[in-house]
Every structure is written in structure tokens, then in C-alpha cells.
Write a protein that holds these residues in place. Structure first.
Motif, PDB file in Angstrom:
ATOM      1  N   THR A 175      -0.666   1.227  12.336  1.00 39.39           N
ATOM      2  CA  THR A 175       0.101   2.395  11.895  1.00 39.39           C
ATOM      3  C   THR A 175      -0.172   2.691  10.425  1.00 39.39           C
ATOM      4  N   THR A 176      -0.226   1.645   9.613  1.00 35.79           N
ATOM      5  CA  THR A 176      -0.512   1.811   8.193  1.00 35.79           C
ATOM      6  C   THR A 176      -1.905   2.389   7.993  1.00 35.79           C
TER       7      THR A 176
ATOM      8  N   ASN B  14       2.339  -5.868   1.259  1.00 37.78           N
ATOM      9  CA  ASN B  14       3.517  -5.279   1.881  1.00 37.78           C
ATOM     10  C   ASN B  14       3.174  -3.810   2.192  1.00 37.78           C
ATOM     11  N   ARG B  15       2.869  -3.536   3.436  1.00 36.60           N
ATOM     12  CA  ARG B  15       2.355  -2.224   3.838  1.00 36.60           C
ATOM     13  C   ARG B  15       3.348  -1.102   3.573  1.00 36.60           C
ATOM     14  N   GLN B  16       4.596  -1.314   3.932  1.00 36.88           N
ATOM     15  CA  GLN B  16       5.598  -0.261   3.743  1.00 36.88           C
ATOM     16  C   GLN B  16       5.765   0.069   2.265  1.00 36.88           C
ATOM     17  N   LEU B  17       5.862  -0.949   1.448  1.00 40.91           N
ATOM     18  CA  LEU B  17       6.017  -0.725   0.008  1.00 40.91           C
ATOM     19  C   LEU B  17       4.794  -0.007  -0.565  1.00 40.91           C
TER      20      LEU B  17
ATOM     21  N   LEU C 183       2.679   2.059   0.950  1.00 42.59           N
ATOM     22  CA  LEU C 183       2.695   3.467   1.353  1.00 42.59           C
ATOM     23  C   LEU C 183       3.756   4.245   0.584  1.00 42.59           C
ATOM     24  N   GLU C 184       4.918   3.629   0.381  1.00 46.61           N
ATOM     25  CA  GLU C 184       5.978   4.299  -0.374  1.00 46.61           C
ATOM     26  C   GLU C 184       5.532   4.580  -1.808  1.00 46.61           C
TER      27      GLU C 184
ATOM     28  N   GLN D  20       6.539  -1.962  10.959  1.00 46.78           N
ATOM     29  CA  GLN D  20       5.341  -1.140  10.801  1.00 46.78           C
ATOM     30  C   GLN D  20       4.132  -2.068  10.882  1.00 46.78           C
TER      31      GLN D  20
END
Length: 85
Positions: A5-6, A65-68, A70-71, A1
Motif C-alpha cells: 500500500t505504501t 515507519n511507513r505511515q509517518l 507518508l505523513e 498499512q
């Protein structure tokens, strides 16, 4: 990601939160689903989630940490909605 996208996801979530807040403040008429979700959240919860979104946006410059992130944001929103439904 990737970062782009973020950022796009954060923009969409921000627009969604803004619409929910507008519904709560009677400044918008929207779809029945948006109205239903807005009824499950307090103004304070919407603003708290917007604050977290803002913090994440600023933290992107610090190699977050972009994914974390967003989660965590989406789980917080989901938890707020689930508590009230």
C-alpha cells in the motif's frame, strides 16, 4: 498499512509530482486543477519533494515507519502549496 500500500501511494505521488514538473516545464497540458497547483509550486519545491519521495522509497528496506514517512511527505507538499496560495 502494509508495504504494498505504501509503495502504491508513493507511485501515485511520484506520478503527480512528475505531472506538476512537466506542467512547469511546459511539457504537458493538464487539467485546470493540476495547472493551478503547479502554479503554486516552484520547480525547486517539486524536485525537493521528489527527492524526499525517493529517500522514503529507499528507506522502506530499512524498516522505516511507513505511515509517518507518508505523513511527512504529504505535509511537506501541503505546506509548500499553502505558502503560495
Amino acid at each position: 498499512q502494509n508495504r504494498e500500500t505504501t509503495e502504491q501511494a508513493l507511485e501515485w505521488i511520484g506520478l503527480w509530482l512528475r505531472e506538476l514538473l512537466a506542467i512547469k516545464l511546459k511539457a504537458s497540458s493538464s487539467s485546470p486543477e493540476f495547472i493551478r497547483i503547479a502554479s503554486l509550486l516552484s520547480v525547486e519545491e517539486i524536485i525537493a519533494n521528489a527527492g524526499l519521495l525517493h529517500w522514503i522509497w529507499k528507506a522502506l528496506a530499512r524498516n522505516l515507519n511507513r505511515q509517518l514517512a507518508l505523513e511527512v511527505l504529504l505535509m511537506q507538499i501541503q505546506n509548500a502549496i499553502s505558502r503560495e496560495s
